[in-house]
Every structure is written in C-alpha cells, then in structure tokens.
Design a protein around this motif. Structure first.
Motif, PDB file in Angstrom:
ATOM      1  N   ASN A 178       0.581  -1.196   0.060  1.00 19.04           N
ATOM      2  CA  ASN A 178       0.111  -0.034  -0.017  1.00 19.04           C
ATOM      3  C   ASN A 178       0.810   1.380  -0.239  1.00 19.04           C
ATOM      4  O   ASN A 178       0.343   2.411   0.415  1.00 19.04           O
ATOM      5  CB  ASN A 178      -0.923   0.085   1.148  1.00 19.04           C
ATOM      6  N   SER A 179       2.164   1.171  -0.442  1.00 23.07           N
ATOM      7  CA  SER A 179       3.025   2.417  -0.254  1.00 23.07           C
ATOM      8  C   SER A 179       4.101   2.325  -1.472  1.00 23.07           C
ATOM      9  O   SER A 179       4.488   1.057  -1.704  1.00 23.07           O
ATOM     10  CB  SER A 179       3.423   2.596   0.933  1.00 23.07           C
ATOM     11  N   VAL A 180       4.530   3.529  -1.688  1.00 19.69           N
ATOM     12  CA  VAL A 180       5.932   3.258  -2.858  1.00 19.69           C
ATOM     13  C   VAL A 180       6.893   4.154  -1.926  1.00 19.69           C
ATOM     14  O   VAL A 180       6.368   5.260  -1.210  1.00 19.69           O
ATOM     15  CB  VAL A 180       5.525   4.154  -4.099  1.00 19.69           C
ATOM     16  N   ILE A 181       8.017   3.754  -1.934  1.00 22.98           N
ATOM     17  CA  ILE A 181       9.158   4.591  -1.419  1.00 22.98           C
ATOM     18  C   ILE A 181      10.073   5.081  -2.256  1.00 22.98           C
ATOM     19  O   ILE A 181      10.576   4.428  -3.286  1.00 22.98           O
ATOM     20  CB  ILE A 181       9.865   3.676  -0.183  1.00 22.98           C
ATOM     21  N   LEU A 182      10.336   6.011  -2.465  1.00 21.95           N
ATOM     22  CA  LEU A 182      11.200   6.832  -3.414  1.00 21.95           C
ATOM     23  C   LEU A 182      12.544   6.855  -2.830  1.00 21.95           C
ATOM     24  O   LEU A 182      12.696   6.884  -1.609  1.00 21.95           O
ATOM     25  CB  LEU A 182      10.661   8.297  -3.727  1.00 21.95           C
ATOM     26  N   LYS A 183      13.587   7.110  -3.984  1.00 22.22           N
ATOM     27  CA  LYS A 183      14.855   7.004  -3.296  1.00 22.22           C
ATOM     28  C   LYS A 183      15.379   8.029  -2.585  1.00 22.22           C
ATOM     29  O   LYS A 183      16.252   7.939  -1.694  1.00 22.22           O
ATOM     30  CB  LYS A 183      15.951   7.216  -4.819  1.00 22.22           C
ATOM     31  N   ASP A 184      14.804   9.249  -2.300  1.00 20.44           N
ATOM     32  CA  ASP A 184      15.003  10.408  -1.346  1.00 20.44           C
ATOM     33  C   ASP A 184      14.226  10.087  -0.103  1.00 20.44           C
ATOM     34  O   ASP A 184      14.249  10.850   0.811  1.00 20.44           O
ATOM     35  CB  ASP A 184      14.694  11.721  -2.033  1.00 20.44           C
ATOM     36  N   GLY A 185      13.533   8.770   0.162  1.00 22.44           N
ATOM     37  CA  GLY A 185      13.052   8.523   1.340  1.00 22.44           C
ATOM     38  C   GLY A 185      11.564   8.793   1.558  1.00 22.44           C
ATOM     39  O   GLY A 185      11.033   8.177   2.344  1.00 22.44           O
ATOM     40  N   ARG A 186      11.059   9.651   0.495  1.00 20.66           N
ATOM     41  CA  ARG A 186       9.687   9.849   0.645  1.00 20.66           C
ATOM     42  C   ARG A 186       8.585   8.813   0.748  1.00 20.66           C
ATOM     43  O   ARG A 186       9.045   7.603  -0.274  1.00 20.66           O
ATOM     44  CB  ARG A 186       9.072  11.067  -0.255  1.00 20.66           C
ATOM     45  N   LYS A 187       7.745   8.601   1.170  1.00 20.70           N
ATOM     46  CA  LYS A 187       6.701   7.408   1.394  1.00 20.70           C
ATOM     47  C   LYS A 187       5.452   7.965   0.771  1.00 20.70           C
ATOM     48  O   LYS A 187       5.034   8.948   1.264  1.00 20.70           O
ATOM     49  CB  LYS A 187       6.390   6.890   2.754  1.00 20.70           C
ATOM     50  N   ILE A 188       4.927   7.416  -0.126  1.00 21.89           N
ATOM     51  CA  ILE A 188       3.638   7.547  -0.682  1.00 21.89           C
ATOM     52  C   ILE A 188       2.678   6.659  -0.717  1.00 21.89           C
ATOM     53  O   ILE A 188       2.821   5.551  -1.292  1.00 21.89           O
ATOM     54  CB  ILE A 188       3.742   8.127  -2.414  1.00 21.89           C
TER      55      ILE A 188
END
Length: 219
Positions: free
Chosen positions: A122-132
């Motif tokens: 239920n989430s995507v983690i971006l390379k800069d650490g942000r969680k969507i």
C-alpha cells in the motif's frame, strides 16, 4: 508504450477510438464510489500511458472520490516521439519538453518528481526516502531506448542541451550511419534526408527488409 490510442479487438470497428476509460471495469469504479474516503491512485511513470490513464481516471470519477498522484523521474514531460524531428529542426526542441502544470483539471491531483525505489502492498518508497501511500497502483514506467530518441537525464534543461548537441552533430556531418532499420531508425533516416538531402544516410539492418515483422507487409 501507450497502446490505448489504436487498440482494436475481435468484432470491433477498425477505426473506433478506444480510450483508457473503456478498459476500466465498471465494478472497479463502483467499488471506489462506495468508499467514504477519497480513493488514492498512484501512477509510477509520467509519459504517454501514465498521463493518459491519469487524465481518463480524473474524468471517469468525481473529484471527491479520487486523488491521483503521478510519480515521474523527470521534472517535465518529454515527448520522445518529437525528438527525432527536433534533431533536424532545433526550433522544435522547446516543444519536446513540456511542463506538467496543466495535466490535471483539479488541484488536489498532482505530478511529483521522484524515483521509485521500493513498492509495498500500500505504499511506494522513493529514493529520497519519501513514502507515498496508495489504495491502487498503476505502473507505467515505459521503455528504455538509446539517446537521442529517449534521454537519461531527469532535467529538462540538460535534455534540451543534449538534443541540441546531437542536432549539431547531424548538421555538420557529411555522412551518417544508423544501425537498426526498425520504425525509429527509418524515421530518423527520413527526418535527416528530408532536411539535409545532400547528406549520405546509411541504414544497417539485420533483416532482409526494413521494419520489424509487425510492419513488414507495409514497408
């Protein structure tokens, strides 16, 4: 990548336009409508398929029912189909890179720049650490192709500079060798030959005929 523009099926009219909305099950839309909260859809990839799906979804459902977030590694939309012509007509380079400012009708939908590093249920983690977080995920990352047809940079400024550099190389060359006689190679050869008819343009292709088997009957 975006096959939605010209899809036809058995029994379908050959000239009928098929949109993304036609392919979204009504049951899925009904399930979203039953939820009391806003249904968050995350789309990884902001090129043809990703943007088309986002826009169709925004039209399909009322704004109170859905929030759409598109994640793309680039800071602007790159219209790669126009890159070949921009190589020989540099005045078009600014039209190949377009801001994402007017993608959506409603301000709560957005395009963010980022690289997806990990995907969880239920989430995507971006390379800069942000969680969507998301309720539904669509992966539309597209294809990888050598420059200048597609670019590796995430910056529109660097992308424009690359296209100008390749365009200058074409402009000053007396002869040009293109390896690959598929749609892209043939298209590039045609663009160069049209603008620079005195240049020697050579195509090297592994097959007996230009274009892939999908197009061989029309080549």
């Amino acid at each position: 990548m975006d096959r939605s523009h010209h899809m036809t099926g058995a029994g379908a009219h050959p000239n009928r336009h098929i949109s993304i909305a036609d392919s979204i099950p009504d049951v899925h839309a009904m399930n979203i409508a039953r939820t009391s909260k806003s249904f968050h859809v995350v789309i990884i990839g902001g090129s043809f398929a990703g943007i088309r799906a986002a826009q169709e979804l925004e039209v399909l459902l009322p704004p109170r029912m859905v929030t759409i977030t598109v994640i793309d590694r680039r800071d602007q939309y790159f219209y790669n189909l126009g890159a070949l012509r921009a190589l020989v007509k540099p005045e078009l380079i600014d039209m190949v890179w377009l801001p994402y400012d007017h993608i959506f009708r409603y301000p709560h939908n957005r395009v963010i720049q980022g690289d997806a590093a990990s995907v969880y249920p239920n989430s995507v983690i971006l390379k800069d650490g942000r969680k969507i977080d998301f309720d539904s995920l669509l992966v539309a990352t597209g294809s990888i192709y050598p420059r200048p047809c597609k670019v590796e940079t995430t910056s529109h400024a660097k992308g424009k500079a690359e296209l100008r550099m390749f365009g200058d190389m074409v402009r000053v060359a007396d002869s040009i060798l293109i390896i690959g006689g598929g749609p892209t190679g043939v298209g590039l050869a045609a663009e160069i030959a049209t603008v620079y008819p005195k240049k020697i343009v050579m195509l090297v292709h592994a097959g007996e005929r230009l274009m892939s088997s999908e197009y061989s009957s029309k080549a």
